[in-house]
Write an enzyme that holds these catalytic residues in place. Sequence first.
Site, PDB file in Angstrom:
ATOM      1  N   ARG A 284       1.931  -1.400   4.066  1.00 27.18           N
ATOM      2  CA  ARG A 284       3.008  -2.020   3.284  1.00 27.18           C
ATOM      3  C   ARG A 284       3.634  -3.246   3.967  1.00 27.18           C
ATOM      4  O   ARG A 284       3.877  -4.259   3.333  1.00 27.18           O
ATOM      5  CB  ARG A 284       4.098  -0.973   3.040  1.00 27.18           C
ATOM      6  CG  ARG A 284       5.150  -1.436   2.068  1.00 27.18           C
ATOM      7  CD  ARG A 284       6.346  -0.460   2.035  1.00 27.18           C
ATOM      8  NE  ARG A 284       6.000   0.910   2.100  1.00 27.18           N
ATOM      9  CZ  ARG A 284       5.939   1.740   1.051  1.00 27.18           C
ATOM     10  NH1 ARG A 284       6.244   1.298  -0.143  1.00 27.18           N
ATOM     11  NH2 ARG A 284       5.617   3.012   1.207  1.00 27.18           N
ATOM     12  N   TYR A 329       8.109   7.603  -7.839  1.00 29.37           N
ATOM     13  CA  TYR A 329       9.077   7.858  -6.743  1.00 29.37           C
ATOM     14  C   TYR A 329      10.496   7.455  -7.115  1.00 29.37           C
ATOM     15  O   TYR A 329      11.353   7.372  -6.230  1.00 29.37           O
ATOM     16  CB  TYR A 329       8.720   7.036  -5.492  1.00 29.37           C
ATOM     17  CG  TYR A 329       7.278   7.039  -5.099  1.00 29.37           C
ATOM     18  CD1 TYR A 329       6.678   8.200  -4.616  1.00 29.37           C
ATOM     19  CD2 TYR A 329       6.521   5.881  -5.155  1.00 29.37           C
ATOM     20  CE1 TYR A 329       5.350   8.193  -4.235  1.00 29.37           C
ATOM     21  CE2 TYR A 329       5.195   5.867  -4.768  1.00 29.37           C
ATOM     22  CZ  TYR A 329       4.616   7.021  -4.315  1.00 29.37           C
ATOM     23  OH  TYR A 329       3.306   7.005  -3.926  1.00 29.37           O
ATOM     24  N   CYS A 355       3.363   5.247 -23.686  1.00 32.24           N
ATOM     25  CA  CYS A 355       4.064   6.287 -24.444  1.00 32.24           C
ATOM     26  C   CYS A 355       4.565   7.403 -23.541  1.00 32.24           C
ATOM     27  O   CYS A 355       4.076   8.535 -23.601  1.00 32.24           O
ATOM     28  CB  CYS A 355       3.132   6.844 -25.511  1.00 32.24           C
ATOM     29  SG  CYS A 355       2.490   5.532 -26.523  1.00 32.24           S
TER      30      CYS A 355
HETATM   31  N1  LLP Z   1      -2.120   5.405   7.984  1.00 37.30           N
HETATM   32  C1  LLP Z   1      -2.174   6.533   7.265  1.00 37.30           C
HETATM   33  C2  LLP Z   1      -2.931   7.670   7.782  1.00 37.30           C
HETATM   34  C3  LLP Z   1      -1.525   6.626   6.022  1.00 37.30           C
HETATM   35  O1  LLP Z   1      -1.570   7.742   5.327  1.00 37.30           O
HETATM   36  C4  LLP Z   1      -0.805   5.499   5.533  1.00 37.30           C
HETATM   37  C5  LLP Z   1      -0.109   5.546   4.247  1.00 37.30           C
HETATM   38  C6  LLP Z   1      -0.791   4.330   6.317  1.00 37.30           C
HETATM   39  C7  LLP Z   1      -1.454   4.316   7.541  1.00 37.30           C
HETATM   40  C8  LLP Z   1      -0.071   3.078   5.896  1.00 37.30           C
HETATM   41  O2  LLP Z   1       1.293   3.279   5.752  1.00 37.30           O
HETATM   42  P1  LLP Z   1       2.246   2.043   5.425  1.00 37.30           P
HETATM   43  O3  LLP Z   1       2.279   1.139   6.632  1.00 37.30           O
HETATM   44  O4  LLP Z   1       1.704   1.342   4.241  1.00 37.30           O
HETATM   45  O5  LLP Z   1       3.571   2.662   5.147  1.00 37.30           O
HETATM   46  N2  LLP Z   1       2.211   5.062  -2.426  1.00 37.30           N
HETATM   47  C9  LLP Z   1       3.368   5.160  -1.562  1.00 37.30           C
HETATM   48  C10 LLP Z   1       2.998   5.023  -0.103  1.00 37.30           C
HETATM   49  C11 LLP Z   1       1.984   6.029   0.348  1.00 37.30           C
HETATM   50  C12 LLP Z   1       1.587   5.848   1.801  1.00 37.30           C
HETATM   51  C13 LLP Z   1       0.433   6.713   2.149  1.00 37.30           C
HETATM   52  N3  LLP Z   1      -0.072   6.574   3.493  1.00 37.30           N
HETATM   53  C14 LLP Z   1       4.387   4.133  -2.012  1.00 37.30           C
HETATM   54  O6  LLP Z   1       4.143   3.417  -2.962  1.00 37.30           O
HETATM   55  O7  LLP Z   1       5.467   4.061  -1.442  1.00 37.30           O
END
Ligand code: LLP
Length: 428
Positions: A284, A329, A355
């Site tokens: 992210r 969320y 819908c």
């Molecule tokens: N490494 C692992 C093992 C992970 O499961 C994840 C994210 C990351 C790295 C990267 O995390 P980040 O830096 O992006 O926070 N769909 C959700 C977020 C799900 C994150 C899942 N794992 C949302 O839209 O907030």
Amino acid sequence: MSLPGAPFLARQGRELRLDGCSLDALAREFGTPLYVYSQRAMLDAVAAYQGALAQRRHLLCYAVKANPSLGVLQTFARSGCGFDIVSAGELERVLAVGVDPARVVFSGVGKTRAEMQRALQVGVRCFNVESRPELELLSRVATDSGRLARVSLRVNPDVDAGTHPYISTGLKDNKFGIAHHQALDSYRRAAALPGLDVVGIDCHIGSQITQIEPYLDALDRLLELVEAIEREGIPIAHLDLGGGLGIQYADEVPPPADALVTQLLRRIDARGHGHRELLLEPGRSLVGNAGVLLTEVLYLKRGDAVHGSAKNFCIVDAAMNDLMRPALYQAWMGIEACVLRDSKSLVWDVVGPVCESGDWLGRERELALQQGDMLAVLSAGAYAMSMASNYNSRTRAAEVMLVNGRPVLIREREQFKDLMMREQLLSC
Ligand code: LLP
């Protein structure tokens, strides 16, 4: 309060611009719903991590799931990133852009035999193993194929990342990782199994984390373990601290990536672990604020407090299938008019055509609007297009990347024939 995505996202006069390009003009040129990303913003985000890591042996592994589009992967590959993948599909994507598999770590709680075989065949750098049975299977698959699987165990450190329950992954009740108290024993087992080469330790405590303390707590717990593991004669070459750093959606103030890295390195050094290679898996924080979702106002449906509800609905052409985060969320994401109007603003629920009552992008937003206006949903570079679906048989949006400030179409809008491509009519 500055716009999330500043300085790349900025208002100039009435016009909202990303990397100098008018978002209204892009929406009209390429159609909506449309994702637009600033490559410069991505490169800037990578540079913040890489600057702080420069003096250290490291691999910054972009978490592909945040945004797996090939143009995005190419951008990170060219800037020296490795990749964190969680499926064979993500592996094929990174291979398609020419990434050296030795720069790829394979995470995920449910790797299949076929996924292990493919990852071994191409030679990924490391499997982040999340359970004892996975360890056993990986050993068998590696031995059967005559290859050595490099492994690190993903330890669940049981720390509270202080984030949304769905994206918190480092608590003992989460499905992720090997429980902290079982980790040492699992390392003994990993070292004894054939076909495995223990190379590191790993954790990932959650996503959209806005404080440094949970990282330091997890790091402390990991380093204690590393010391215990090495006392047993099992060397640990790398520390992988996962991803999870948050971005600004509303008024959050997450630490800058370089501040986080600097503090992690300081703690690692203070505890005498400075010789180890450091891996990180940000998703992210590398792409989230580099992108927006553009959508056209289809209809304005005014409420009537006297005879019914006072709610005003702004119906747009993007929906929960394009951007699931609000529905899934209750995520708050900024919504801005691409061109500001003088007219009086009203409070609107910005909703899509799907819908479902859960199909909203933003609730109670004060905006001055007319039918046909273009809106931008902000901070939509991560977990937006990557979570899109075809629900309601809606075609998925197009994606444009601004490369040196010029628009490049990196994904065409899906066509109706794509929707039915793998289907067959009954023949009886
Ligand atoms: N490494 C692992 C093992 C992970 O499961 C994840 C994210 C990351 C790295 C990267 O995390 P980040 O830096 O992006 O926070 N769909 C959700 C977020 C799900 C994150 C899942 N794992 C949302 O839209 O907030």
